[in-house]
Design an enzyme around this catalytic site. Structure first.
Site, short mmCIF file in Angstrom:
data_model
loop_
_atom_site.label_atom_id
_atom_site.label_comp_id
_atom_site.label_asym_id
_atom_site.label_seq_id
_atom_site.Cartn_x
_atom_site.Cartn_y
_atom_site.Cartn_z
N ASP A 138 -1.19 4.32 -6.73
CA ASP A 138 0.17 4.66 -6.26
C ASP A 138 1.12 5.64 -6.87
O ASP A 138 2.11 6.01 -6.38
CB ASP A 138 0.86 3.12 -6.59
CG ASP A 138 0.30 1.98 -5.66
OD1 ASP A 138 -0.72 1.89 -5.99
OD2 ASP A 138 0.95 1.58 -4.73
N LYS A 160 -3.28 -0.48 -8.75
CA LYS A 160 -3.47 -1.93 -8.64
C LYS A 160 -3.84 -2.63 -9.94
O LYS A 160 -5.05 -1.97 -10.61
CB LYS A 160 -4.00 -2.75 -7.35
CG LYS A 160 -4.13 -4.01 -7.36
CD LYS A 160 -2.91 -4.61 -7.68
CE LYS A 160 -1.96 -4.13 -6.30
NZ LYS A 160 -0.49 -4.69 -6.94
N ARG A 215 10.71 -0.97 -4.34
CA ARG A 215 9.38 -1.07 -5.30
C ARG A 215 9.32 0.12 -6.37
O ARG A 215 9.50 1.36 -5.46
CB ARG A 215 8.05 -1.50 -4.59
CG ARG A 215 7.77 -2.74 -3.96
CD ARG A 215 6.49 -3.00 -3.24
NE ARG A 215 5.58 -3.51 -4.31
CZ ARG A 215 4.24 -3.51 -4.09
NH1 ARG A 215 3.50 -3.11 -3.39
NH2 ARG A 215 3.46 -3.91 -5.36
N GLY A 247 0.94 -1.13 0.09
CA GLY A 247 0.03 -0.07 0.00
C GLY A 247 0.81 1.17 -0.02
O GLY A 247 1.78 1.26 0.77
N ALA A 248 0.51 2.18 -0.77
CA ALA A 248 1.51 3.04 -0.99
C ALA A 248 1.88 4.06 0.04
O ALA A 248 3.11 4.11 0.43
CB ALA A 248 1.09 4.18 -2.25
#
Ligand code: MRU
Length: 351
Positions: free
Chosen positions: A240, A251, A92, A50-51
């Protein structure tokens, strides 16, 4: 049962603690980390995801890096922190909150040249804690703005997990739904299961159970059916990264969901803290998209048996980009931004 923030600093043990999201909903396990490399690995492996949550993890990771460093001078310590920042940022690629958090902490040290290395270590922890606390306040602000978009009786399709687990606490899109529910609005949530890692079926469903909000899980290919049947009033998801023109990376599957919403005249809202807005990128085509291991796609099982052929290959982009024309509004802590996003987004994002 959730009894803590998704991520926190344990001041007695001087370690970072986080809920291991790979094990939910079956097992609630809190794991602790003592090095920034371990935090970076936890982000890559999606112990935390989760950002906004990975942004907070990177901030606490830097506070750990400051303690790991043996540097005696602030100059040496700052050099070690730059290296740790690169490691954390590489964990990420798509969520801009990771780089945003690292850059925010590192730039806050620019005035620290005159303080001692130990003061700088303490300063970084204070700044990481501030970032985490702000995340919760920001989520509550977004939730208040976004809840105004929800009407009593709405059925909402929600994608991925954007709840307390995806943030330090409360959530983005799910935070909006939670606030609207607490305001007394009767809401029903259709929870996209969110293949391949099933953040919807595992994490969002788990959160909704705890909040007592009625929901049903649907597989990702079902939302169009319910929209055409007139059963859906709103679509909510997070992001994101949002680019200057209002394109939204979120997503995988968000794009198809937004297409179906547009075709059925259903508003689709993205809920984001302004730390997720990247005004340095002109459009979504410039966002780096993470491609994860094909095993996440291939390891699906039916009745305990793997269903794909032994030598099957798969692709696994973890995010897609929804073009701005499919987005009805972007909910931020500073209010709801409406099109044209290239004109209106900069007014809501502080430089
Ligand atoms: O791969 P994940 O689980 O980290 O992806 C999360 C999402 O796509 C969320 O929708 C996004 O981070 C915004 S919600 C806080």
């Amino acid at each position: 049962m959730r009894t803590m923030r998704t991520i926190l600093w344990n001041y007695e043990k001087n370690e970072v603690e986080m809920i291991d999201q790979r094990l939910l909903p079956e097992t609630f396990l809190v794991v602790s980390y003592h090095t920034h490399q371990d935090v970076a690995r936890a982000i890559t492996d999606m112990v935390i995801r989760g950002a906004p949550a990975i942004g907070a993890a990177a901030a606490f990771g830097l506070a750990l890096a400051a303690r790991e460093s043996r540097a005696a001078s602030t100059r040496e310590l700052l050099s070690d922190l730059q290296a740790a920042g690169l490691t954390l940022k590489a964990a990420r690629p798509t969520a801009v909150n990771l780089a945003w958090a690292v850059d925010r902490l590192l730039s806050s040290t620019s005035s620290a040249e005159s303080t001692s290395a130990d003061e700088l270590r303490q300063f970084l922890l204070t700044e990481a804690q501030r970032l985490a606390d702000e995340d919760v306040e920001i989520n509550k602000c977004m939730a208040a703005h976004g809840a105004e978009l929800i009407a009593d009786g709405d059925t909402i399709v929600h994608h991925c997990n954007t709840g307390a687990l995806a943030t330090v606490d409360w959530g983005t899109a799910l935070g909006v739904i939670r606030t609207a529910w607490e305001q007394g609005k009767k809401i029903h949530v259709l929870v996209d299961e969110t293949r391949p890692r099933l953040q919807g079926a595992r994490l969002t469903a788990w959160e909704l159970e705890q909040y007592g909000i009625p929901y049903e899980i649907i597989s990702d290919n079902m939302s169009g059916y319910f929209m055409r049947a007139g059963k859906v009033q709103k679509v909510f998801f997070g992001a994101d990264r949002v680019t200057a023109n209002g394109d939204v990376a979120n997503k995988i599957g968000t794009y198809m969901l937004a297409l179906a919403a547009k075709d059925n005249g259903i508003p689709a809202y993205s809920v984001v803290p302004t730390s997720t807005v990247d005004l340095s990128l002109a459009h979504g085509g410039l966002i780096p998209i993470e491609e994860r291991t094909q095993d996440e796609v291939l390891n699906i099982q039916l009745a305990g048996e793997r269903v794909t052929p032994k030598n099957a290959k798969a692709r696994n982009p973890a995010f897609d980009v929804t073009p701005n024309r499919l987005i009805s509004g972007i909910v931020t802590e500073n209010g709801v931004v409406y099109p044209p996003f290239d004109v209106n987004l900069p007014k809501f994002v502080k430089p």
